[in-house]
Design an enzyme around this catalytic site. Structure first.
Site, PDB file in Angstrom:
ATOM      1  N   CYS A  82      45.836  43.078  41.958  1.00  0.00           N
ATOM      2  CA  CYS A  82      46.414  41.813  41.532  1.00  0.00           C
ATOM      3  C   CYS A  82      46.370  41.677  40.004  1.00  0.00           C
ATOM      4  O   CYS A  82      47.055  42.399  39.307  1.00  0.00           O
ATOM      5  CB  CYS A  82      45.698  40.654  42.235  1.00  0.00           C
ATOM      6  SG  CYS A  82      46.604  39.098  42.139  1.00  0.00           S
ATOM      7  N   HIS A 199      45.634  42.139  48.219  1.00  0.00           N
ATOM      8  CA  HIS A 199      44.169  42.129  48.088  1.00  0.00           C
ATOM      9  C   HIS A 199      43.487  42.795  49.283  1.00  0.00           C
ATOM     10  O   HIS A 199      43.170  42.123  50.263  1.00  0.00           O
ATOM     11  CB  HIS A 199      43.676  40.678  48.019  1.00  0.00           C
ATOM     12  CG  HIS A 199      43.963  39.987  46.731  1.00  0.00           C
ATOM     13  ND1 HIS A 199      43.081  39.971  45.685  1.00  0.00           N
ATOM     14  CD2 HIS A 199      45.025  39.256  46.330  1.00  0.00           C
ATOM     15  CE1 HIS A 199      43.580  39.262  44.682  1.00  0.00           C
ATOM     16  NE2 HIS A 199      44.772  38.816  45.046  1.00  0.00           N
ATOM     17  N   GLU A 201      40.498  43.558  49.611  1.00  0.00           N
ATOM     18  CA  GLU A 201      39.139  43.032  49.837  1.00  0.00           C
ATOM     19  C   GLU A 201      39.161  41.777  50.713  1.00  0.00           C
ATOM     20  O   GLU A 201      38.126  41.341  51.198  1.00  0.00           O
ATOM     21  CB  GLU A 201      38.439  42.757  48.498  1.00  0.00           C
ATOM     22  CG  GLU A 201      38.833  41.480  47.780  1.00  0.00           C
ATOM     23  CD  GLU A 201      40.143  41.589  46.990  1.00  0.00           C
ATOM     24  OE1 GLU A 201      40.873  42.585  47.186  1.00  0.00           O
ATOM     25  OE2 GLU A 201      40.434  40.675  46.192  1.00  0.00           O
TER      26      GLU A 201
END
Lengths: 232, 731
Positions: A82, A199, A201
């Site tokens: 990002c 993302h 994560e």
């Protein structure tokens, strides 16, 4: 995990590295200049320096970016997520630039990504063409590059992830931000620096309802564990 | 000064005389300005204080009730949850983007001032009709401002609600709730104790922005309100993010005696409140305050509402360490004064004393006794106002409800908010009646919601207030969470109008009684009066923010119908009440005569059943019946799960009232047939009505009364209308 002032996904990535993957990891403050001893450097999401001027435009001048550039030049693995992707573009470690989303609004939603190149350190645990569900959250994720650069990226299989629909089809509707050729993530020519807007994560634990991000983290892990280490 | 100096600072002549009496002399201009902001309704609660005493504040798990920056409840294992809600209505009416953004910034500072990491934001918003171009400007500006500020500081916006009604056309409501997580041994307090201790101003520099913001919030909007734009503050979310990290590091290292955010009334309020809580005095020299512009007067410095500032009292001898931590985060810190022992708030300008007033006096604004009168409109509501023709087609009526902006899908809003950052959001916006966050390193989770139906409260303030609490509790219970605490934001018109003050007191009475019945204490809150423009008040709108605890995150429950063949069951009773309903509003253009009744014992029973049923894994979906009634609740379960249902209802009365009436104390749930006996037993134990309506399955929602098919609509058609409504109005 490099921490710039304004990074806000740094703790999320560290949580996944330590608690989910069971690996060692630590924050690297933006004023640090020594990255020796790391297998991989992650530039996390957020709003480094408030994204003032342009996302990533100020962060690229951080002392740590000199070290990241050297680390990458020496073949170290660098992952920009990002805002981290935006910093890599601004720093010239990846080609192209980010424009404001075509909706002119922030977009936080699920996207589906097709793995276009499963031979990178970041995707080896994926099948070629595999479709992963990974969320995005950004205001400037509309990837732009001139036609020659895009052609070069395609020719060298540097487009690693592309926005698709759930069936794996590349459609305008599946593109959350207007990115050229539905590009979600690209890698440098040497194959050791990946930037992606989604993302991974945020989708690595069952309690969050989605574990597709694990394919990317596991790729990284198995690459490093198999001694892949530096890519030159 | 003029011969009526009190008018310039928004005080009354009586109040001016009281100040003169306290001081034993006339206040000078600066002193009067300080009293003006501290004695404003916004800061002093001078009208609402006696009424707010009706709320229950205590429970064994409450660590901090009202009085500090935010309320705190214990959740076990040394962890505590800090939360508060605040309004930013007036600024948002004038400058929606910055008004809403700084609303977020302000409430977030309240949370980390307690030493808590902010982990979630929720927004309760009210706007006029989206047909009105200015309302569209306000709506997109407010959502854009929340998105801009909240996303940048890395605090997920996970929930809230939005109603659209012409009552809010020129005076939107923007109420923001922030939730933080705290280690019980790492709490900060907003006290300035220890005479001789230094006082440091931390964060942004002080400018002329937001002068008189507190007074602006304490008057109604008028023709010339747009000229008050300079009273609206300008936010810098990047600085706020740095301030969060720096302050949490200061608290973590134990560097501080006290920490307080600067909000309304700036340094004046923060410094006097910190000294007031500690029973000390305070001395500030305005020349030591870092400025962002030249030529500011002591008056401007003392009441500026520049954002992203905190006041810190370091442990003696650790001032250097504090400054170093702030420098690490690229933030400025300056010693601007010290704690004293004489109980006075003394302001100096390069040493010379320019204001000297007792700390206590600034906080001791006398209560204004307000007259109360039942509004005439309540008598004028004709009996039978709820009567309305049955629709020609119940399916069409359902589709119209689903595309009414209040009920329609809100993805246009929440996809602009980062609702996932911090990776705790286990149940996302739109998926269930509340947002649910996992707590890392624990089996527990937090459920969060906001609620408050202004139309109900307009029709019957007591009932509307009680329903706001009951619905919030129901929402949490549908996610399996036991309600633990309430914060509130009370949005009303001019308190000087007897009918407004009557509405206010009735609504608080209803909320208080519901809180008692459900065993949920109020731990923090905010009152916003003067929500009117050109003499027209908004609907009286009490908004409830509620926090609940999910004991076992292994069993999440959303509103999505997930398994074909599951039973669809109604908990609670259909009461067939159309008053206050969205259906009545769409069909007849009137709110009705009275809102649905609320039976608090039944609400309590429903919450118990839901918490236990979800907690023991009996249910596959749970969703309360709210706006749009039973039919909309069923449709939303179908939409969330992407599958249909076939149900049958029985009624001797109006079928419209049965399908679309908003009777309280009900929830739609689904469960595998094998679990039915245990659910039935649970309901019997609590004395709660329960009936099987039908089964999940197919690609359409089908509702029958006897053999008559009332509704037969494919889920994809429901989706098109429900998802398309707001984007269509906004494009």
């Amino acid at each position: 995990m490099v921490v710039f002032p304004g990074s806000n996904c740094d703790a999320d990535v560290l949580h996944v590295v330590q608690q989910v993957l069971g690996q060692e990891g630590r924050f690297v403050w933006h004023r640090e200049e020594d990255l020796s001893g790391f297998d991989c450097v992650v530039l996390p999401g957020g709003f480094s320096y408030g994204d003032y001027l342009r996302p990533g435009a100020i962060a690229r001048f951080s002392p740590v970016m000199r070290a990241v550039t050297a680390f990458a030049a020496a073949g170290g693995l660098v992952l920009g997520i990002c805002n981290g992707f935006q910093v890599l573009l601004e720093a010239g470690l990846l080609p192209g630039a980010m424009l404001v989303n075509d909706s002119v609004q922030f977009r936080c939603l699920e996207t589906w990504l097709r793995v276009e190149n499963a031979a990178t350190p970041f995707t080896v645990a994926c099948r070629p063409g595999q479709v992963l569900r990974v969320p995005v959250a950004h205001h400037e994720g509309n990837y732009y590059a001139d036609p020659a650069t895009l052609a070069e990226l395609e020719a060298q299989a540097q487009v690693v992830l592309r926005y698709v629909n759930q069936n794996g089809e590349e459609t305008p509707e599946a593109n959350p931000n207007g990115s050229a050729r539905n590009i979600a993530g690209i890698i440098n020519r040497y194959g050791n620096v990946l930037g992606l807007m989604p993302h991974p994560e945020r989708c690595a634990e069952p309690i969050l309802g989605n574990t597709d991000g694990r394919y990317l983290w596991n790729s990284l892990l198995s690459w490093v564990q198999q001694g892949g280490g530096r890519v030159v | 000064m003029s011969d009526r100096p009190w008018e310039e600072v928004g005080l009354t002549e009586t109040e001016y005389e009281q100040i003169t009496e306290i001081l034993g002399r006339r206040p000078n201009e600066l002193e009067l300005g300080m009293f003006g902001v501290m004695w404003s309704e916004h800061c002093s609660y001078k009208s609402s204080r006696p009424v707010l005493r009706l709320f229950p504040y205590e429970a064994p798990w409450v660590l901090q009730g009202p009085g500090e920056n935010a309320g705190v409840i214990a959740i076990g294992d040394g962890r505590a949850v800090v939360f508060k809600m605040e309004s930013h209505n007036h600024p948002s009416a004038i400058e929606p983007f910055q008004g809403a953004a700084t609303g977020v910034g302000g409430i977030v500072r309240d949370i980390f001032a307690m030493g808590a990491r902010p982990i979630a934001l929720l927004d309760s918003l009210r706007f006029g009709s989206l047909e009105d171009p200015r309302v569209r400007y306000l709506f997109s500006g407010v959502v854009g401002g929340i998105s801009w500020y909240g996303n940048c500081i890395g605090v997920p916006t996970v929930g809230g609600e939005i109603y659209f009604d012409t009552a809010y056309a020129t005076n939107p409501l923007v109420n923001v709730m922030c939730v933080g997580l705290l280690s019980e041994d790492k709490t900060a307090r907003a006290v300035a104790s220890g005479p001789g201790n230094k006082v440091m101003l931390v964060g942004a520099r002080t400018g002329r922005d937001g002068i008189h913001g507190a007074s602006f919030a304490s008057e109604e909007l008028g023709e010339d309100s747009l000229r008050r734009r300079p009273a609206v503050q300008v936010g810098d979310p990047f600085k706020e993010k740095l301030l969060i990290e720096a302050c949490l590091e200061l608290v973590d290292r134990g560097c501080l005696v006290g920490l307080q955010d600067l909000g309304a009334a700036g340094i004046t309020s923060a410094a006097s409140e910190m000294a007031g809580r500690a029973g000390t005095g305070m001395e500030i020299d305005v020349t030591l305050v870092p400025r962002r512009e030249e030529g500011m007067t002591p008056y401007e410095v003392m009441i500026s509402e520049s954002q992203e500032r905190m006041l810190a009292v370091p442990q003696p001898g650790r001032e250097e360490e504090v400054a170093e931590i702030l420098a690490k985060w690229d933030l400025e810190a300056a010693v601007i004064g010290q704690v004293t022992s004489d109980g006075m708030f003394r302001v100096r300008d390069a040493g010379r004393v320019v204001a000297e007033v007792p700390v206590e006096a600034l906080a001791a604004c006398p209560v204004i006794p307000r007259e109360k009168a039942r509004p005439a409109y309540l008598e004028e509501q004709a009996t039978g106002a709820e009567e309305v023709p049955e629709p020609d087609d119940y399916g069409v009526a359902l589709l119209n409800l689903l595309s009414s902006p209040t009920i329609a899908g809100k993805a246009w809003v929440w996809r602009q908010y980062d609702h996932m950052v911090q990776i705790n959001t286990a149940v996302r916006p739109g998926a269930a009646d509340a947002a649910v966050l996992r707590l890392k390193g624990s089996r527990q989770g937090l459920a969060l919601t906001t609620d408050g139906n202004g139309r109900y409260t307009y029709l019957d303030p007591y009932t509307g207030g009680a329903i706001a609490v009951a619905e919030a509790a129901r929402n949490l219970a549908c996610c399996g969470a036991r309600p633990l605490g309430v914060t509130d934001c009370l949005n009303f018109g001019h308190p000087g109008r007897p009918e407004i003050f009557w509405q206010f007191e009735e609504a608080v009475r209803g909320m208080a009684e519901a809180c008692r019945a459900l065993g949920v204490p109020v731990v923090s809150g905010n009152v916003s009066f003067y929500n009117e423009s050109s003499g027209e008040a908004v609907y009286p709108t009490p908004v409830v923010g509620m926090v609940g605890l999910v004991e076992d995150m292994e069993r999440p429950c959303t509103m999505a119908f997930t398994n074909d063949g599951d039973l669809v069951v109604l908990l609670g009773e259909n009461t067939g009440e159309l008053g206050g309903s969205e259906y009545l509003w769409l069909a007849a253009g009137r709110p009705g005569a009275r809102p649905p009744r609320v039976d608090l014992a039944r609400e309590k029973a429903l919450v118990e059943v839901l918490v236990q049923a979800v907690g023991t894994g009996l249910l596959t979906a749970a969703h309360d019946c709210a706006e749009g009634g039973l039919a909309v609740a069923l449709a939303e379960c179908c939409l969330a799960g992407g599958r249909g249902a076939r149900v049958k209802v029985t009624s001797s009365g109006s079928l419209a009232a049965l399908l679309f009436g908003e009777g309280q104390g009900r929830a739609v749930v689904s469960l595998p047939e094998a679990n039915w006996p245990r659910l039935e037993e649970l309901c019997q134990g609590q004395g709660l009505s329960v009936q099987v309506l039908g089964r999940v399955g197919g690609g359409a929602l089908e509702i029958k009364a006897g053999d008559r098919v009332l509704v037969q609509v494919p889920v994809e058609e429901l989706r098109t209308r429900w998802e398309g409504a707001i984007p269509c109005l906004m494009s």
